[in-house]
Design a protein around this motif. Structure first.
Motif, short mmCIF file in Angstrom:
data_model
loop_
_atom_site.label_atom_id
_atom_site.label_comp_id
_atom_site.label_asym_id
_atom_site.label_seq_id
_atom_site.Cartn_x
_atom_site.Cartn_y
_atom_site.Cartn_z
N LEU A 154 21.16 37.98 45.51
CA LEU A 154 22.06 39.17 44.48
C LEU A 154 22.66 38.23 43.61
O LEU A 154 23.17 37.27 43.93
CB LEU A 154 22.80 40.05 45.51
CG LEU A 154 22.18 41.02 46.52
CD1 LEU A 154 23.25 41.51 47.38
CD2 LEU A 154 21.43 42.11 45.80
N SER A 155 22.54 38.68 42.34
CA SER A 155 23.23 38.19 41.36
C SER A 155 23.60 39.28 40.37
O SER A 155 22.82 39.55 39.54
CB SER A 155 22.63 37.07 40.42
OG SER A 155 23.02 36.29 39.56
N PHE A 156 24.92 39.58 40.21
CA PHE A 156 25.51 40.45 39.20
C PHE A 156 26.64 40.08 38.74
O PHE A 156 27.54 39.51 39.51
CB PHE A 156 25.28 42.10 39.78
CG PHE A 156 26.07 42.09 41.15
CD1 PHE A 156 27.28 42.45 41.09
CD2 PHE A 156 25.31 41.87 42.28
CE1 PHE A 156 27.99 42.55 42.37
CE2 PHE A 156 26.04 41.90 43.55
CZ PHE A 156 27.38 42.47 43.53
N THR A 157 27.11 40.30 37.46
CA THR A 157 28.36 39.87 37.07
C THR A 157 28.97 41.21 36.26
O THR A 157 28.21 42.23 35.60
CB THR A 157 28.42 38.81 35.71
OG1 THR A 157 27.39 39.06 34.85
CG2 THR A 157 27.71 37.63 36.62
N LYS A 158 30.04 41.19 35.95
CA LYS A 158 30.95 42.10 35.23
C LYS A 158 31.86 41.51 34.27
O LYS A 158 32.87 41.01 34.97
CB LYS A 158 31.36 43.37 35.83
CG LYS A 158 31.39 44.78 35.20
CD LYS A 158 31.74 45.82 36.33
CE LYS A 158 31.40 47.06 35.68
NZ LYS A 158 31.62 48.23 36.53
N GLN A 159 31.91 41.86 32.92
CA GLN A 159 32.72 41.02 32.21
C GLN A 159 34.15 41.87 31.83
O GLN A 159 34.05 43.04 31.71
CB GLN A 159 32.08 40.72 30.66
CG GLN A 159 33.05 39.67 29.86
CD GLN A 159 32.19 39.36 28.63
OE1 GLN A 159 31.21 38.52 29.00
NE2 GLN A 159 32.39 39.95 27.53
N ILE A 160 35.30 41.10 31.75
CA ILE A 160 36.44 41.97 31.52
C ILE A 160 37.56 41.01 30.85
O ILE A 160 37.57 39.58 31.17
CB ILE A 160 37.16 42.51 32.78
CG1 ILE A 160 38.46 43.04 32.78
CG2 ILE A 160 37.39 41.24 33.72
CD1 ILE A 160 37.97 44.65 32.05
N PRO A 161 38.24 41.48 29.91
CA PRO A 161 39.20 40.44 29.27
C PRO A 161 40.48 40.48 29.77
O PRO A 161 41.00 41.77 30.39
CB PRO A 161 39.03 41.12 27.93
CG PRO A 161 38.87 42.62 27.88
CD PRO A 161 37.96 42.44 29.24
N VAL A 162 41.34 39.28 29.76
CA VAL A 162 42.75 39.56 30.48
C VAL A 162 43.48 39.04 29.15
O VAL A 162 43.41 37.89 28.65
CB VAL A 162 42.85 38.36 31.68
CG1 VAL A 162 44.10 38.25 31.97
CG2 VAL A 162 41.63 38.63 32.61
#
Length: 485
Positions: free
Chosen positions: A393-401
């Motif tokens: 399993l390999s999944f990402t989700k991008q989010i700014p801080v």
């Protein structure tokens, strides 16, 4: 009249059966892989001699298409779409495939995410050996070599050359071999291979014993064999990075009716089993290869601030957040909750700033909470899960801080308390006459020290400006002269 009634009843029964089948198909869950398998044979007699294995595949819902390996109309895809979901290659002696299929076509089939079972024997052609090599295993270079074991062989009525191996050195993995232990030894007659040590994707499922070696059983050994002991793999599996699975066996007889139904007794043992472990072994490994077991999927990935439910488009430093994901495993008939205690989440920007092991409710839901680091930028929620026998399993989700805005800081900052104290002390000290006198004395003492340092500095400056006398030697008068420069 009776004939018409009979025909009408048959039509009604057929319609009812079709409706039931349609309802069952709609109610059944969709698996991770299709059910179309291409079976390539170098002799159609293999279809009957290995019918028990093929029957087990068909009983589990697979649609088998039997073709000769040199069929001139053979093709794996048409109009850019693959015609099959898996490949069973039981054609060890074929020198070339027919139609548009060749070694590269088979490898591209695997690269596209499809699965394959390959079985070889002592007649293995260069084509079969080449496919196996590309999958990470190397068969013995001697074309006449077979695996021989003079200690761990299967007892037969006729004393043979000890090429019929009773193997029991199996991989310890329930996901590959099933939860039920294989008690009886597995019969094997064929060629050995060695897993490429540089390929970490290959696993030995059935290994030879330390007393085994690979050589020509019809000739005497003139030099040490190249493959010996437990380094010899009898059956290996490979799971590619795209989760395509491949099983490679050095024995085609391993899948035959004769081996699946015969009894076995290991040399030196008094225990005789009515059935060899072959049937259970090939059934369980084929379930793994065709993703009937060990296939994971992740759904419902969510993240939000603590106390909220909506997913924001941006976080602020030091925010408290929650992250959750649901993970399920395909059991062959339905998706079941996957339960483990080693699924980790990374909050990642160039490197992981947060690494946490997620907790589970044993119903497939994994969750965790943490505080956003005091660093702003573009982060990623990243889950990379690799476990022996399971699909990765390999999944990402991008989010700014983002940092604090100017009006979001606290009214009083803890680290600024000394400055607050200093500012208030300027109002408190002058109201006390004793304190005021002490301050004046300190200022006077400080001024005196400053004057002394200034006087000393001026003195040093004057010294540097005074000319320094130079001493010269006069050879005429033979005495020293001094001239001011």
């Amino acid at each position: 009249m009776a004939t018409r009634r009979h025909a009408l009843l048959l039509l009604l029964a057929a319609a009812f059966a079709s409706l039931l089948a349609l309802a069952a198909a709609e109610g059944a869950e969709e698996g991770p892989r299709g059910r179309r398998l291409l079976v390539l044979l170098d002799d159609l007699a293999v279809r009957s001699s290995h019918s028990a294995f093929f029957g087990s595949l068909q009983a589990r819902g697979f649609d088998l298409d039997f073709r000769l390996a040199d069929d001139p109309k053979l093709s794996l895809h048409r109009y850019g779409q693959y015609l099959y979901d898996g490949l069973v290659l039981f054609a060890p002696s074929t020198p070339r495939f027919g139609g548009s299929v060749d070694q590269n076509a088979v490898l591209e089939f695997i690269d596209a995410g499809h699965d394959m079972i390959l079985a070889a024997d002592s007649s293995a052609s260069d084509l079969i050996r080449g496919i196996a090599t590309e999958c990470g295993v190397d068969f013995d270079e001697d074309p006449e070599a077979m695996v021989i074991d003079h200690i761990n062989y299967a007892v037969t009525d006729v004393e043979g050359d000890h090429t019929l191996i009773a193997g029991d050195d199996l991989i310890q993995s329930d996901v590959i071999l099933g939860s039920k232990k294989i008690e009886a030894p597995v019969l094997f007659r064929g060629i050995g291979h060695m897993a490429n040590p540089s390929n970490s994707l290959v696993l030995k499922v059935l290994s030879a014993s330390p007393s085994a070696y690979s050589a020509n059983p019809k000739t005497k050994l003139s030099s040490p064999p190249s493959l010996t002991g437990s380094a010899i793999s009898l059956v290996s599996v490979m799971q590619a990075r795209n989760n395509a699975r491949v099983l490679i066996s050095g024995s085609l007889d391993l899948f035959s009716n004769r081996f699946l139904k015969s009894g076995v007794q290991k040399a030196g043992s008094k225990t005789r089993y009515e059935r060899a472990g072959n049937e259970q072994f090939v059934t369980e490994t084929s379930k793994w290869v065709f993703h009937e077991r060990g296939h994971l999927k992740a759904v419902n990935v969510k993240h939000h601030k603590v106390g909220e439910t909506n997913e924001p488009g941006m976080y602020r430093i030091n925010d408290d957040l929650e992250y959750s994901v649901e993970i399920y495993e395909w059991s062959g008939t339905s998706w079941k909750p996957y339960v483990a205690d080693d699924v980790q989440l990374q909050f990642f920007m160039m490197s992981p700033y947060v690494l946490k092991t997620m907790s589970t409710d044993n119903k497939g839901l994994y969750s965790t909470s943490f505080k956003v680091p005091d660093v702003y930028g573009v982060f990623q929620f990243k889950v990379e899960y690799q476990r022996l026998g399971y699909t990765g399993l390999s999944f990402t989700k991008q989010i700014p801080v983002r940092p604090y805005r100017h009006n979001e800081y606290e009214r009083f900052i803890t680290s600024a308390y000394p400055y607050y104290t200093a500012s208030f002390s300027t109002r408190i000290i002058p109201s006390n006459p004793y304190a005021l006198g002490a301050i004046e004395r300190e200022i006077s003492s400080f001024s005196t020290s400053i004057h002394m340092y200034c006087a000393y500095g001026c003195f040093l400056h004057i010294l540097t400006c005074v000319p320094v006398p130079q001493i010269k030697y006069s050879s005429a008068h033979k005495f020293l002269e001094t001239d001011a420069t």
